[in-house]
Motif scaffolding. Structure first.
Motif, PDB file in Angstrom:
ATOM      1  N   ILE A  38       5.322  -3.564   8.783  1.00  0.00           N
ATOM      2  CA  ILE A  38       6.243  -3.730   7.651  1.00  0.00           C
ATOM      3  C   ILE A  38       7.529  -4.397   8.133  1.00  0.00           C
ATOM      4  N   HIS A  39       8.010  -3.962   9.299  1.00  0.00           N
ATOM      5  CA  HIS A  39       9.232  -4.565   9.841  1.00  0.00           C
ATOM      6  C   HIS A  39       9.014  -6.048  10.127  1.00  0.00           C
ATOM      7  N   ALA A  40       7.857  -6.376  10.693  1.00  0.00           N
ATOM      8  CA  ALA A  40       7.553  -7.783  10.995  1.00  0.00           C
ATOM      9  C   ALA A  40       7.499  -8.598   9.702  1.00  0.00           C
ATOM     10  N   TYR A  41       6.928  -8.007   8.648  1.00  0.00           N
ATOM     11  CA  TYR A  41       6.874  -8.697   7.348  1.00  0.00           C
ATOM     12  C   TYR A  41       8.287  -8.966   6.830  1.00  0.00           C
ATOM     13  N   LEU A  42       9.135  -7.937   6.855  1.00  0.00           N
ATOM     14  CA  LEU A  42      10.505  -8.106   6.340  1.00  0.00           C
ATOM     15  C   LEU A  42      11.254  -9.156   7.165  1.00  0.00           C
ATOM     16  N   GLN A  43      10.971  -9.169   8.484  1.00  0.00           N
ATOM     17  CA  GLN A  43      11.630 -10.129   9.363  1.00  0.00           C
ATOM     18  C   GLN A  43      11.156 -11.557   9.108  1.00  0.00           C
ATOM     19  N   LYS A 102       0.816  -1.212   0.000  1.00  0.00           N
ATOM     20  CA  LYS A 102       0.000   0.000   0.000  1.00  0.00           C
ATOM     21  C   LYS A 102       0.855   1.269   0.000  1.00  0.00           C
ATOM     22  N   HIS A 103       1.947   1.265   0.748  1.00  0.00           N
ATOM     23  CA  HIS A 103       2.781   2.466   0.854  1.00  0.00           C
ATOM     24  C   HIS A 103       3.827   2.556  -0.244  1.00  0.00           C
ATOM     25  N   GLY A 104       3.825   1.593  -1.148  1.00  0.00           N
ATOM     26  CA  GLY A 104       4.687   1.699  -2.323  1.00  0.00           C
ATOM     27  C   GLY A 104       6.152   1.355  -2.089  1.00  0.00           C
ATOM     28  N   CYS A 105       6.471   0.763  -0.942  1.00  0.00           N
ATOM     29  CA  CYS A 105       7.872   0.396  -0.662  1.00  0.00           C
ATOM     30  C   CYS A 105       8.393  -0.540  -1.748  1.00  0.00           C
ATOM     31  N   TRP A 106       7.482  -1.399  -2.246  1.00  0.00           N
ATOM     32  CA  TRP A 106       7.871  -2.398  -3.241  1.00  0.00           C
ATOM     33  C   TRP A 106       8.380  -1.773  -4.532  1.00  0.00           C
ATOM     34  N   GLN A 107       7.919  -0.561  -4.829  1.00  0.00           N
ATOM     35  CA  GLN A 107       8.301   0.041  -6.108  1.00  0.00           C
ATOM     36  C   GLN A 107       9.813   0.199  -6.222  1.00  0.00           C
ATOM     37  N   CYS A 108      10.458   0.461  -5.120  1.00  0.00           N
ATOM     38  CA  CYS A 108      11.913   0.647  -5.157  1.00  0.00           C
ATOM     39  C   CYS A 108      12.661  -0.533  -4.539  1.00  0.00           C
ATOM     40  N   HIS A 109      12.011  -1.243  -3.597  1.00  0.00           N
ATOM     41  CA  HIS A 109      12.734  -2.290  -2.866  1.00  0.00           C
ATOM     42  C   HIS A 109      12.338  -3.705  -3.286  1.00  0.00           C
ATOM     43  N   GLY A 110      11.359  -3.848  -4.206  1.00  0.00           N
ATOM     44  CA  GLY A 110      10.906  -5.185  -4.600  1.00  0.00           C
ATOM     45  C   GLY A 110       9.878  -5.716  -3.621  1.00  0.00           C
ATOM     46  N   PHE A 111       8.964  -6.589  -4.083  1.00  0.00           N
ATOM     47  CA  PHE A 111       7.877  -7.088  -3.228  1.00  0.00           C
ATOM     48  C   PHE A 111       8.375  -7.877  -2.028  1.00  0.00           C
ATOM     49  N   ALA A 112       9.514  -8.533  -2.145  1.00  0.00           N
ATOM     50  CA  ALA A 112      10.045  -9.293  -1.010  1.00  0.00           C
ATOM     51  C   ALA A 112      11.215  -8.541  -0.374  1.00  0.00           C
ATOM     52  N   GLY A 113      11.294  -7.231  -0.619  1.00  0.00           N
ATOM     53  CA  GLY A 113      12.378  -6.446  -0.038  1.00  0.00           C
ATOM     54  C   GLY A 113      13.737  -6.900  -0.537  1.00  0.00           C
ATOM     55  N   GLN A 114      13.728  -7.525  -1.728  1.00  0.00           N
ATOM     56  CA  GLN A 114      14.982  -8.119  -2.234  1.00  0.00           C
ATOM     57  C   GLN A 114      15.900  -7.083  -2.872  1.00  0.00           C
ATOM     58  N   PRO A 161      17.858  -0.323  -2.104  1.00  0.00           N
ATOM     59  CA  PRO A 161      18.654  -1.476  -1.676  1.00  0.00           C
ATOM     60  C   PRO A 161      17.806  -2.601  -1.088  1.00  0.00           C
ATOM     61  N   LYS A 162      18.427  -3.745  -0.882  1.00  0.00           N
ATOM     62  CA  LYS A 162      17.813  -4.925  -0.269  1.00  0.00           C
ATOM     63  C   LYS A 162      17.437  -4.600   1.178  1.00  0.00           C
ATOM     64  N   LEU A 163      16.227  -4.992   1.621  1.00  0.00           N
ATOM     65  CA  LEU A 163      15.800  -4.744   3.005  1.00  0.00           C
ATOM     66  C   LEU A 163      15.664  -6.042   3.784  1.00  0.00           C
ATOM     67  N   ALA A 164      15.529  -7.167   3.084  1.00  0.00           N
ATOM     68  CA  ALA A 164      15.301  -8.455   3.733  1.00  0.00           C
ATOM     69  C   ALA A 164      16.020  -9.543   2.933  1.00  0.00           C
ATOM     70  N   PRO A 165      16.340 -10.713   3.509  1.00  0.00           N
ATOM     71  CA  PRO A 165      16.100 -11.056   4.922  1.00  0.00           C
ATOM     72  C   PRO A 165      17.057 -10.294   5.838  1.00  0.00           C
ATOM     73  N   ASP A 166      16.798 -10.450   7.143  1.00  0.00           N
ATOM     74  CA  ASP A 166      17.626  -9.799   8.154  1.00  0.00           C
ATOM     75  C   ASP A 166      17.538  -8.279   8.114  1.00  0.00           C
ATOM     76  N   PRO A 167      16.340  -7.721   8.249  1.00  0.00           N
ATOM     77  CA  PRO A 167      16.233  -6.258   8.251  1.00  0.00           C
ATOM     78  C   PRO A 167      16.925  -5.642   9.468  1.00  0.00           C
ATOM     79  N   MET A 168      17.260  -4.373   9.368  1.00  0.00           N
ATOM     80  CA  MET A 168      17.827  -3.660  10.512  1.00  0.00           C
ATOM     81  C   MET A 168      16.777  -3.624  11.628  1.00  0.00           C
ATOM     82  N   PRO A 169      17.205  -3.353  12.891  1.00  0.00           N
ATOM     83  CA  PRO A 169      16.223  -3.299  13.989  1.00  0.00           C
ATOM     84  C   PRO A 169      15.148  -2.243  13.718  1.00  0.00           C
ATOM     85  N   LEU A 170      13.959  -2.455  14.295  1.00  0.00           N
ATOM     86  CA  LEU A 170      12.827  -1.562  14.061  1.00  0.00           C
ATOM     87  C   LEU A 170      13.157  -0.101  14.406  1.00  0.00           C
TER      88      LEU A 170
END
Ligand code: HEC
Length: 110
Positions: A89-94, A32-44, A50-59
């Motif tokens: 979102i953080h929980a999803y990336l985690q 909904k917030h469009g994060c996927w447009q730049c980070h990919g649907f799986a935060g890849q 840049p890549k956000l997942a797996p292993d995202p930074m702390p909340l």
């Protein structure tokens, strides 16, 4: 002294707001917030972000970044993206699994 008390109150209020989120809701919020447009649907990671997942930074770090960034990513204020949505979102990336070790995939080890 008064100022210290105020700071403590503000800090504990913001910590309470950064409670753990729900990965399911986070998947929706990430779309909904469009994060996927730049980070990919799986935060890849993608063309723009840049890549956000797996292993995202702390909340806490993610929140500080997302609220204050002045680089290639636009900042998201609370009015646009609530603390609850950000925690989700953080929980999803985690929740996203790490890639398997290629040595455990027979096809890649002829
Ligand atoms: C317009 C493209 C764009 C969108 C939309 C976007 N980002 Fe970003 N994001 C970036 C770029 C580019 C960077 C690297 C910027 C930098 O380092 O200054 C970044 C960096 C980040 C980082 C820091 C990663 C690291 O390892 O340093 C986080 C966390 C992040 N984004 C989360 C999000 C979330 C959550 C959303 C959705 C609410 C989002 N981004 C939406 C482009 C975007």
């Amino acid at each position: 002294m008064k100022r210290t008390l105020l700071l403590v109150a503000v800090l504990s209020a913001s910590q309470a707001a950064l409670a753990a989120g729900s990965a399911d809701k986070g998947k929706t919020a990430f779309a909904k917030h469009g994060c996927w447009q730049c980070h990919g649907f799986a935060g890849q990671g993608g063309v723009a972000g840049p890549k956000l997942a797996p292993d995202p930074m702390p909340l806490e770090a993610m929140s500080a970044f997302v609220r204050n960034t002045r680089g290639g990513m636009p900042p998201y204020q609370k009015a646009i993206l609530s603390d609850a949505d950000l925690a989700d979102i953080h929980a999803y990336l985690q929740s996203l699994p790490k890639a398997r070790d290629y040595k455990s995939i027979p096809l890649l080890n002829p």
